[in-house]
Design a protein around this motif. Structure first.
Motif, PDB file in Angstrom:
ATOM      1  N   THR A  39       0.793  -1.292  -0.024  1.00 42.75           N
ATOM      2  CA  THR A  39      -0.012  -0.122   0.031  1.00 42.75           C
ATOM      3  C   THR A  39       0.851   1.099   0.034  1.00 42.75           C
ATOM      4  OG1 THR A  39      -0.172  -0.372   2.568  1.00 42.75           O
ATOM      5  CG2 THR A  39      -1.964  -0.916   1.072  1.00 42.75           C
ATOM      6  N   GLY A  40       0.430   2.187  -0.810  1.00 42.47           N
ATOM      7  CA  GLY A  40       1.199   3.520  -0.825  1.00 42.47           C
ATOM      8  C   GLY A  40       1.404   4.070  -2.113  1.00 42.47           C
ATOM      9  N   ASP A  41       2.368   5.280  -2.259  1.00 42.36           N
ATOM     10  CA  ASP A  41       2.262   6.176  -3.435  1.00 42.36           C
ATOM     11  C   ASP A  41       3.282   5.603  -4.595  1.00 42.36           C
ATOM     12  OD1 ASP A  41       0.265   7.806  -2.032  1.00 42.36           O
ATOM     13  OD2 ASP A  41       1.840   8.814  -0.960  1.00 42.36           O
ATOM     14  N   ILE A  42       4.077   4.757  -4.109  1.00 40.06           N
ATOM     15  CA  ILE A  42       5.311   4.442  -5.038  1.00 40.06           C
ATOM     16  C   ILE A  42       4.754   3.193  -5.712  1.00 40.06           C
ATOM     17  CG2 ILE A  42       7.621   3.739  -5.479  1.00 40.06           C
ATOM     18  CD1 ILE A  42       8.546   5.142  -2.689  1.00 40.06           C
ATOM     19  N   GLU A  43       4.634   3.447  -7.068  1.00 36.69           N
ATOM     20  CA  GLU A  43       4.426   2.107  -8.036  1.00 36.69           C
ATOM     21  C   GLU A  43       5.664   1.188  -8.204  1.00 36.69           C
ATOM     22  OE1 GLU A  43       1.922   0.953 -11.764  1.00 36.69           O
ATOM     23  OE2 GLU A  43       1.561   2.906 -10.652  1.00 36.69           O
ATOM     24  N   LEU A  44       5.716   0.033  -7.503  1.00 35.04           N
ATOM     25  CA  LEU A  44       6.966  -0.619  -7.448  1.00 35.04           C
ATOM     26  C   LEU A  44       7.287  -1.203  -8.835  1.00 35.04           C
ATOM     27  CD1 LEU A  44       6.262  -2.687  -4.172  1.00 35.04           C
ATOM     28  CD2 LEU A  44       7.325  -0.530  -4.584  1.00 35.04           C
ATOM     29  N   THR A  45       8.474  -0.852  -9.281  1.00 35.44           N
ATOM     30  CA  THR A  45       9.015  -1.357 -10.530  1.00 35.44           C
ATOM     31  C   THR A  45       9.790  -2.760 -10.484  1.00 35.44           C
ATOM     32  OG1 THR A  45      11.069  -0.235 -10.259  1.00 35.44           O
ATOM     33  CG2 THR A  45       9.242   0.861 -11.186  1.00 35.44           C
ATOM     34  N   PRO A  46       9.964  -3.383 -11.357  1.00 32.68           N
ATOM     35  CA  PRO A  46      10.747  -4.654 -11.331  1.00 32.68           C
ATOM     36  C   PRO A  46      11.976  -4.554 -10.664  1.00 32.68           C
ATOM     37  CG  PRO A  46       9.732  -4.540 -13.498  1.00 32.68           C
ATOM     38  CD  PRO A  46       9.579  -3.119 -12.957  1.00 32.68           C
ATOM     39  N   ALA A  47      12.745  -3.304 -11.208  1.00 31.09           N
ATOM     40  CA  ALA A  47      14.130  -2.953 -10.410  1.00 31.09           C
ATOM     41  C   ALA A  47      13.876  -2.790  -9.015  1.00 31.09           C
ATOM     42  CB  ALA A  47      14.710  -1.782 -11.000  1.00 31.09           C
ATOM     43  N   MET A  48      13.036  -2.220  -8.658  1.00 31.95           N
ATOM     44  CA  MET A  48      12.751  -2.201  -7.102  1.00 31.95           C
ATOM     45  C   MET A  48      12.415  -3.298  -6.673  1.00 31.95           C
ATOM     46  SD  MET A  48      10.303   1.422  -6.806  1.00 31.95           S
ATOM     47  CE  MET A  48      10.175   2.937  -8.118  1.00 31.95           C
ATOM     48  N   ARG A  49      11.557  -4.054  -7.160  1.00 30.29           N
ATOM     49  CA  ARG A  49      11.285  -5.289  -6.555  1.00 30.29           C
ATOM     50  C   ARG A  49      12.574  -6.407  -6.280  1.00 30.29           C
ATOM     51  NH1 ARG A  49       5.995  -6.445  -5.739  1.00 30.29           N
ATOM     52  NH2 ARG A  49       4.432  -5.043  -6.984  1.00 30.29           N
ATOM     53  N   GLU A  50      13.395  -6.264  -7.228  1.00 30.22           N
ATOM     54  CA  GLU A  50      14.498  -7.025  -7.402  1.00 30.22           C
ATOM     55  C   GLU A  50      15.495  -6.723  -6.358  1.00 30.22           C
ATOM     56  OE1 GLU A  50      18.137  -7.805 -10.142  1.00 30.22           O
ATOM     57  OE2 GLU A  50      16.554  -7.195 -11.221  1.00 30.22           O
ATOM     58  N   ALA A  51      15.606  -5.265  -6.186  1.00 41.07           N
ATOM     59  CA  ALA A  51      16.720  -4.841  -5.112  1.00 41.07           C
ATOM     60  C   ALA A  51      16.051  -5.386  -3.701  1.00 41.07           C
ATOM     61  CB  ALA A  51      16.585  -3.291  -5.276  1.00 41.07           C
ATOM     62  N   ALA A  52      14.625  -5.128  -3.840  1.00 44.46           N
ATOM     63  CA  ALA A  52      13.878  -5.354  -2.289  1.00 44.46           C
ATOM     64  C   ALA A  52      14.166  -6.943  -1.923  1.00 44.46           C
ATOM     65  CB  ALA A  52      12.371  -5.115  -2.516  1.00 44.46           C
ATOM     66  N   GLU A  53      14.138  -7.881  -3.080  1.00 44.57           N
ATOM     67  CA  GLU A  53      14.262  -9.212  -2.708  1.00 44.57           C
ATOM     68  C   GLU A  53      15.425  -9.436  -2.082  1.00 44.57           C
ATOM     69  OE1 GLU A  53      12.876 -11.891  -5.658  1.00 44.57           O
ATOM     70  OE2 GLU A  53      13.924 -13.600  -4.766  1.00 44.57           O
ATOM     71  N   ARG A  54      16.437  -8.937  -2.651  1.00 47.86           N
ATOM     72  CA  ARG A  54      17.983  -8.907  -2.232  1.00 47.86           C
ATOM     73  C   ARG A  54      18.222  -8.460  -0.633  1.00 47.86           C
ATOM     74  NH1 ARG A  54      19.788  -7.287  -7.175  1.00 47.86           N
ATOM     75  NH2 ARG A  54      20.705  -5.440  -6.290  1.00 47.86           N
ATOM     76  N   ALA A  55      17.573  -7.227  -0.598  1.00 48.88           N
ATOM     77  CA  ALA A  55      17.503  -6.673   0.888  1.00 48.88           C
ATOM     78  C   ALA A  55      16.845  -7.325   1.650  1.00 48.88           C
ATOM     79  CB  ALA A  55      16.707  -5.312   0.531  1.00 48.88           C
ATOM     80  N   HIS A  56      15.719  -8.132   1.375  1.00 53.10           N
ATOM     81  CA  HIS A  56      15.182  -9.080   2.383  1.00 53.10           C
ATOM     82  C   HIS A  56      15.910 -10.248   2.594  1.00 53.10           C
ATOM     83  CE1 HIS A  56      11.615 -11.333   3.768  1.00 53.10           C
ATOM     84  NE2 HIS A  56      12.041 -12.436   3.120  1.00 53.10           N
ATOM     85  N   ASN A  57      16.367 -10.677   1.720  1.00 53.81           N
ATOM     86  CA  ASN A  57      17.459 -12.046   1.766  1.00 53.81           C
ATOM     87  C   ASN A  57      18.498 -11.751   2.711  1.00 53.81           C
ATOM     88  OD1 ASN A  57      15.357 -13.627   0.486  1.00 53.81           O
ATOM     89  ND2 ASN A  57      16.532 -13.496  -1.430  1.00 53.81           N
ATOM     90  N   GLU A  58      19.082 -10.633   2.296  1.00 50.59           N
ATOM     91  CA  GLU A  58      20.132 -10.372   3.231  1.00 50.59           C
ATOM     92  C   GLU A  58      19.992  -9.423   4.542  1.00 50.59           C
ATOM     93  OE1 GLU A  58      22.992  -8.172   0.384  1.00 50.59           O
ATOM     94  OE2 GLU A  58      22.675  -9.874  -0.894  1.00 50.59           O
ATOM     95  N   ASP A  59      18.862  -9.137   4.720  1.00 54.97           N
ATOM     96  CA  ASP A  59      18.434  -8.626   5.952  1.00 54.97           C
ATOM     97  C   ASP A  59      18.923  -7.057   6.157  1.00 54.97           C
ATOM     98  OD1 ASP A  59      16.587  -9.267   7.725  1.00 54.97           O
ATOM     99  OD2 ASP A  59      18.061 -10.479   9.079  1.00 54.97           O
ATOM    100  N   ARG A  60      19.201  -6.294   5.108  1.00 53.35           N
ATOM    101  CA  ARG A  60      20.107  -5.143   4.901  1.00 53.35           C
ATOM    102  C   ARG A  60      19.315  -4.094   3.891  1.00 53.35           C
ATOM    103  NH1 ARG A  60      25.364  -6.925   4.616  1.00 53.35           N
ATOM    104  NH2 ARG A  60      25.227  -6.793   2.440  1.00 53.35           N
ATOM    105  N   GLY A  61      18.800  -2.911   4.327  1.00 49.87           N
ATOM    106  CA  GLY A  61      18.389  -2.064   3.565  1.00 49.87           C
ATOM    107  C   GLY A  61      19.361  -1.443   2.356  1.00 49.87           C
ATOM    108  N   ARG A  62      18.907  -0.644   1.418  1.00 49.39           N
ATOM    109  CA  ARG A  62      19.716  -0.102   0.433  1.00 49.39           C
ATOM    110  C   ARG A  62      18.925   0.810  -0.338  1.00 49.39           C
ATOM    111  NH1 ARG A  62      21.396  -5.616  -2.019  1.00 49.39           N
ATOM    112  NH2 ARG A  62      21.105  -5.923   0.463  1.00 49.39           N
ATOM    113  N   VAL A  63      19.750   1.624  -1.088  1.00 48.80           N
ATOM    114  CA  VAL A  63      19.214   2.577  -2.083  1.00 48.80           C
ATOM    115  C   VAL A  63      19.063   1.992  -3.462  1.00 48.80           C
ATOM    116  CG1 VAL A  63      19.571   4.750  -3.132  1.00 48.80           C
ATOM    117  CG2 VAL A  63      19.732   4.617  -0.655  1.00 48.80           C
TER     118      VAL A  63
END
Lengths: 235, 111
Positions: A39-63
């Motif tokens: 939920t929110g204002d940012i439409e998630l792009t594939p690039a964002m989702r991919e980075a998010a998946e890595r962030a999730h797996n590594e337990d570490r945030g990123r830009v």
């Protein structure tokens, strides 16, 4: 951040759910996903989702920089879990040590004589049979399972469920002879060499551990290595 | 981020929400990225209240003052900010970033 976002995030965390928060560093727009539901204002792009998946797996945030925007992705994962089968001597120091290392710890042992409050004052022992308990607890990629009873009637059913799960670490007490017999039994259950390779045994790093507390250190060390240096742990 | 830090976050985010709900102005400052040796990892954060009180940490204590003053600015104008702090090795000790390094911090108002 919106108050509604922070409250939804706190709710997710209090309920043991995993969440990701995407924030646009310039505009302040945001999207929160809780177990994949966004939920929110940012439409998630594939690039964002991919980075998010890595962030999730590594337990570490990123830009992530995408389409001229800088999106900050924050990870809110529930604690990793350690499931110990056997309310044995080694488990007594292992419970507090694993907790200090950040794990949510469960001890399973259906044998009433072992699972006493005197031996385990600050944890409630799950007294179901190990396979029933593990089926219910559903080990996932953030779960480590250790069997310590040295009794095939208890360890084997636990390993059977653990091997069918995505647990990131599976350790089993027992030397070469024990492991050999276990392999024979598990082969009859339909498991093969790839499965046996997942079982770390004798459990723990080879640091000459003797006392229960030292063995607990070696186990926590090996789980940590498997988590952060999987390539070394597999070698 | 470690689970201990997450528990830490938990507390900060709960507190921030509670402050906001009781009518205070609130801003959040979060470590977005770090280079070199930096005392606090990505995701470390501060919650800042309108009267300047804050909880949490984004460094060893050296840049909190500057972050709080920017946070008060964000409460005023509602604009987000990205603050970059770079520290040379010689300076590092004085400002508390023990071994030098750079740190980037996102500041936003809680609306």
């Amino acid at each position: 951040m919106k108050l509604t976002t922070i409250k939804a995030l706190n709710d997710a965390r209090n309920n043991g759910k995993s969440a990701l928060l995407y924030s646009d560093l310039e505009s302040g727009a945001e999207t929160l996903t809780v177990e994949g539901e966004g939920t929110g204002d940012i439409e998630l792009t594939p690039a964002m989702r991919e980075a998010a998946e890595r962030a999730h797996n590594e337990d570490r945030g990123r830009v992530v920089e995408t389409d001229g925007r800088r999106i900050f992705i924050q990870v809110f994962n529930p604690p990793r879990r350690l499931i110990i089968v056997g309310a044995v001597h080694i488990s007594q120091p292992l419970v507090p040590m694993a907790r200090l290392a950040g794990y949510d710890v469960t001890v399973i042992d259906p044998r009433g004589a072992w699972a006493t409050p005197e031996r385990f004052p600050d944890i409630e022992i799950d007294s179901r049979w190990p396979d029933d308990a593990l089926e219910d607890l559903k080990p996932d990629t953030r779960t480590a399972v250790v069997t310590l009873t040295h009794d095939p009637k208890l360890d084997d059913p636990a390993l059977t469920v653990a091997l069918r799960s995505n647990a990131f670490y599976i350790g089993a007490l027992g030397g070469r002879k024990t492991a050999g017999k276990r392999r024979e039994r598990l082969t009859e259950e339909g498991f093969g060499p790839d499965d046996f390779a997942r079982i770390r045994g004798p459990v723990g790093l080879d640091i000459g551990a003797v006392s229960p507390a030292e063995i607990a250190v070696s186990i926590v060390g090996q789980i940590t290595e498997t988590l952060h240096r999987p390539e070394r742990a597999a070698a | 981020m470690s689970d201990a830090q997450m528990l830490d976050h938990d507390d900060i985010l709960e507190r921030a929400a509670a402050w906001k709900e009781s009518g205070d102005d609130v801003a959040l400052a979060t470590v977005v990225s770090t280079w070199g040796s930096s005392p606090r990892p990505v995701g470390s954060r501060l919650a800042i209240r309108g009267d300047g009180q804050f909880i949490g940490s984004v460094s060893g204590g050296c840049i909190e003052g500057a972050v709080v003053s920017e946070a008060l600015g964000a409460m005023e104008d509602g604009k987000t900010r990205v603050l970059d702090f770079g520290v040379t090795d010689e300076m590092a000790w004085e400002v508390g970033l023990a071994c030098g390094g750079e740190i980037s911090i996102f500041v936003e108002r809680l609306d």
